[in-house]
Design a protein around this motif. Structure first.
Motif, PDB file in Angstrom:
ATOM      1  N   LYS A 472       0.819  -1.223   0.000  1.00 19.89           N
ATOM      2  CA  LYS A 472       0.000   0.000   0.000  1.00 19.89           C
ATOM      3  C   LYS A 472       0.854   1.275   0.000  1.00 19.89           C
ATOM      4  CE  LYS A 472      -0.965   0.500   4.912  1.00 19.89           C
ATOM      5  NZ  LYS A 472      -1.986   0.574   5.937  1.00 19.89           N
ATOM      6  N   ARG A 475       1.825   2.228  -3.598  1.00 18.58           N
ATOM      7  CA  ARG A 475       0.776   2.551  -4.569  1.00 18.58           C
ATOM      8  C   ARG A 475       0.691   4.062  -4.773  1.00 18.58           C
ATOM      9  NH1 ARG A 475      -4.385   1.019  -4.202  1.00 18.58           N
ATOM     10  NH2 ARG A 475      -4.524  -0.137  -6.110  1.00 18.58           N
ATOM     11  N   LYS A 480       3.207   3.663  -9.850  1.00 17.04           N
ATOM     12  CA  LYS A 480       2.092   2.941 -10.501  1.00 17.04           C
ATOM     13  C   LYS A 480       2.333   1.429 -10.451  1.00 17.04           C
ATOM     14  CE  LYS A 480       1.058   6.564 -13.883  1.00 17.04           C
ATOM     15  NZ  LYS A 480       2.282   7.374 -13.818  1.00 17.04           N
ATOM     16  N   TYR A 482       2.361  -2.568 -10.309  1.00 16.49           N
ATOM     17  CA  TYR A 482       1.522  -3.677 -10.770  1.00 16.49           C
ATOM     18  C   TYR A 482       1.890  -4.852  -9.882  1.00 16.49           C
ATOM     19  CZ  TYR A 482      -0.876  -6.851 -13.944  1.00 16.49           C
ATOM     20  OH  TYR A 482      -1.746  -7.775 -14.483  1.00 16.49           O
ATOM     21  N   LEU A 538      -5.346  -6.028  -3.286  1.00 16.40           N
ATOM     22  CA  LEU A 538      -4.233  -5.235  -3.832  1.00 16.40           C
ATOM     23  C   LEU A 538      -3.551  -5.943  -5.005  1.00 16.40           C
ATOM     24  CD1 LEU A 538      -2.561  -4.146  -0.463  1.00 16.40           C
ATOM     25  CD2 LEU A 538      -3.997  -2.748  -1.940  1.00 16.40           C
ATOM     26  N   ASP A 540      -3.028  -7.349  -8.649  1.00 18.02           N
ATOM     27  CA  ASP A 540      -3.529  -7.148 -10.009  1.00 18.02           C
ATOM     28  C   ASP A 540      -3.563  -8.465 -10.767  1.00 18.02           C
ATOM     29  OD1 ASP A 540      -3.784  -4.182 -10.260  1.00 18.02           O
ATOM     30  OD2 ASP A 540      -1.697  -4.291  -9.618  1.00 18.02           O
ATOM     31  N   VAL A 569      -6.325   1.689 -13.449  1.00 18.27           N
ATOM     32  CA  VAL A 569      -5.498   2.108 -12.307  1.00 18.27           C
ATOM     33  C   VAL A 569      -6.289   3.109 -11.466  1.00 18.27           C
ATOM     34  CG1 VAL A 569      -3.334   1.795 -13.602  1.00 18.27           C
ATOM     35  CG2 VAL A 569      -4.411   4.048 -13.548  1.00 18.27           C
ATOM     36  N   TRP A 573      -3.813   8.183  -9.492  1.00 16.72           N
ATOM     37  CA  TRP A 573      -2.520   8.074 -10.166  1.00 16.72           C
ATOM     38  C   TRP A 573      -2.447   8.942 -11.422  1.00 16.72           C
ATOM     39  CZ3 TRP A 573      -1.207   2.130 -10.247  1.00 16.72           C
ATOM     40  CH2 TRP A 573      -1.096   1.697  -8.929  1.00 16.72           C
TER      41      TRP A 573
END
Ligand code: ATP
Length: 576
Positions: A472, A475, A480, A482, A538, A540, A569, A573
């Motif tokens: 976290k 982020r 950004k 992934y 969290l 992806d 996203v 961001w």
């Protein structure tokens, strides 16, 4: 069958074509009676005329004529008046006669209507003597197919009236534009509903097929124009309306899975929003719990999450990764303690509900997105990372960790480690310069934020593996990230695939590599489950590391897509 339209209005072949049709159809016709019927039908003069008219209109349409004026009827009247006042020649008389004919007048009026594009019927004016007290009743007829009506009703607490509580966006009622929130329902298919419970009315509606007639008293409340449909949320939890006791109408609910993207169609109601799955062609929205409502009930349901800080992982008890894998170049550096910042503890803002997202595609001039790998101890993160690095050393990079231990003779500063003093390390910790740090045999080890930046600055994809609760903090708009979760396969597959593999034993202080034990497998699976439950929102992407080559190929494909495809996203961001 040949097409009737020949494309030219006066095609002499048209009659031959119509005349030939019965003969062409003959093989498909059984009885003489039917055949005679066809002969008569296609020989019918009116049909020929109709086809000709159709063709003429078709040709005319192709020319796309535009009206020269929109008031032909008024012009004709003016002309007639003007002519009346002149000496009447025989031509003038004839013209006046023509212009006064009702069919010519009607033709000119029809022309004007089309020219002005005013097709709506003209409604009679409202009578002046309306009694303000009298309710104006509206009769609505909707043709219902199998799809639900897309509206919910409730009993007004004060008046006892049955009113429309909400209209589902894109549903049958919404599309009709005839029923609105607040409308009072008086009758359904002639059955008065005043003394009925909402459930009984729903029953009547469910049983009706075809046209349903509603008698309603329209609500006077003006509806605010809809500005919905522009917001997209990523669902951070699984939802099944049939398991939700609070939802006002289960059938109207929208089920979804964690990670799916929802298009928000209405937030008018503070508790129940309306949404549909992104990209779903069906325009009908379903009910979902609002963010605030979901947060509140989750907080009530799981108070222990809010008060208990996340335990610092202890391999013995939870199976979480013991080391945070700084540099495997130095196998002995198997840091036994893991430190986390105070802010790593679970806080109330972390109740996963929805996250607003927006599509994002990396532009060629932009830095690569940070790739974060998480997974339980021994699952194969390092193995996969190593394979990626070897596959393209120019494209992938890893961070160089910091340490306070003395540099060994064969080591170079900035290669295996960045060597710094204890004092400086502690200052950097205070200044939040580390993503993760730990202590082993009185020495600190840590991964700094700047070390990530320096990999990205070389225009490389930075591969970083961290404890899941660290994600976290990463982020941010800058990174950004992934996040890929590497998951173990079943215990049977672990036994098969890891027969010859070795793990650095946590129970062995020397950090020697040993074959996997049954306990290692069980811990790996258990900690993967904990990670997925607690941090799944969290992730992806989840890749199961069963067969190493398959897992590696999937990882590689994910990377390729990450660089070229559009991904969802967090809005922050892009817009912060
Ligand atoms: N899919 C696989 N099939 C067989 N062996 C594997 C597979 N993936 C990893 N291994 C082996 O399992 C062992 C542990 O892998 P690795 O060191 O990459 O795990 P790790 O998750 O990084 O562990 P640690 O948490 O201890 O750092 C290695 O010997 C590796 O070669």
């Amino acid at each position: 069958m040949p097409a009737l339209s020949t494309g030219s209005g006066s095609d002499p072949g048209l009659f031959e074509l119509l005349a030939a049709l019965p003969a062409q159809l003959q093989p498909h016709v059984d009885s003489q009676e039917d055949l005679t019927f066809l002969w008569d039908l296609f020989g019918e003069k009116n049909l020929h005329s109709l086809v000709k008219i159709h063709e003429k209109l078709h040709d005319y349409e192709k020319q796309s004529p535009v009206p020269i004026l929109q008031g032909a009827a008024a012009l004709a009247d003016d002309l007639a008046e003007e002519l009346q006042n002149r000496p009447l020649s025989s031509e003038t008389r004839e013209l006046l006669k023509l212009l006064s004919k009702p069919n010519v007048k009607a033709l000119l009026s029809a022309h004007d209507t089309v020219a002005q594009k005013s097709y709506d019927p003209v409604l009679p004016p409202m009578p002046d003597d309306i009694d303000d007290e009298e309710d104006s009743v509206k009769i609505i007829r909707l043709v219902k197919n199998r799809e639900p009506l897309g509206a919910t009703i409730k009993k007004d607490e004060q008046t006892g009236a049955i009113v429309v509580a909400r209209i589902m966006r894109g549903g049958a009622a919404d599309r009709s534009g005839l029923i609105h929130v607040g409308d009072e329902l008086r009758e359904v298919n002639g059955i008065p509903v005043e003394d009925k419970r909402p459930e009984e009315i729903i029953q009547i509606l469910a049983q009706s097929q075809g046209a349903i007639t509603f008698k309603i008293i329209p609500s006077i409340k003006e509806e605010t124009p809809a500005k919905e449909g522009k917001m997209f949320l990523k669902a951070l939890f699984d939802y099944d309306p049939y398991e939700d006791k609070a939802i006002p109408c289960k059938e109207a609910g929208l089920s979804f899975k964690r990670g799916e993207i929802l298009q928000i169609m209405s937030q008018d109601d503070a508790t129940w929003w309306q949404a549909k799955h992104e990209g779903d062609a069906n325009p009908r929205a379903g009910l979902i719990p609002s963010k605030h409502f979901q947060e509140r009930r989750l907080a009530l349901r799981r108070p222990e999450i809010l008060v208990q800080p996340l335990k610092v992982p202890n391999r013995k008890s939870s199976g979480f990764r013991r080391s945070f894998r700084l540099s495997r170049k130095d196998k002995k550096t198997n840091k036994s303690m893991y430190e986390c910042k105070k802010s790593d503890q679970y806080d109330t803002a972390d109740i996963p509900t929805y996250e607003e997202v927006t599509p994002y595609r990396r532009q060629t001039h932009e830095k690569y997105r940070l790739v974060v790998l998480v997974g339980p101890v021994g699952v194969g993160l390092n193995e996969l990372k190593r394979k990626l690095l070897i596959s393209d050393t120019q494209h992938y990079g890893v961070t160089v960790p910091h340490t306070t231990r003395p540099r060994r003779s064969q080591e170079s500063d900035g290669v295996e480690y960045i060597f710094i003093s204890k004092h400086l390390f502690e200052t950097d910790v205070q200044n939040n310069k580390f993503i993760e740090y730990g202590e082993y045999k009185n020495n600190y080890y840590g991964t700094s934020i700047d070390s990530v930046r320096s990999v990205l600055a070389k225009n490389k994809v930075c591969l970083l593996d961290v404890q899941p609760h660290t994600v976290k903090h990463l982020r941010t708009l800058e990174f950004k990230p992934y996040v890929i979760f590497i998951k173990p396969p079943s215990i049977e597959r672990l036994r098969e695939t890891r027969k010859n593999a070795k793990i650095i034993s946590s129970r062995d202080d020397q950090g020697a590599a040993k074959p996997f034990t049954e306990e290692d497998f069980r811990e790996m699976i258990k900690s993967a489950q904990i990670m997925e439950n607690q941090y799944g929102h969290l992730f992806d992407k989840i890749i199961v590391n069963d067969d190493l080559t398959v897992a590696f190929n999937e990882l590689k494909m994910t990377f390729d897509k990450l660089e070229t495809d559009t991904h969802w996203v967090p809005v922050s961001w892009l817009h912060s």
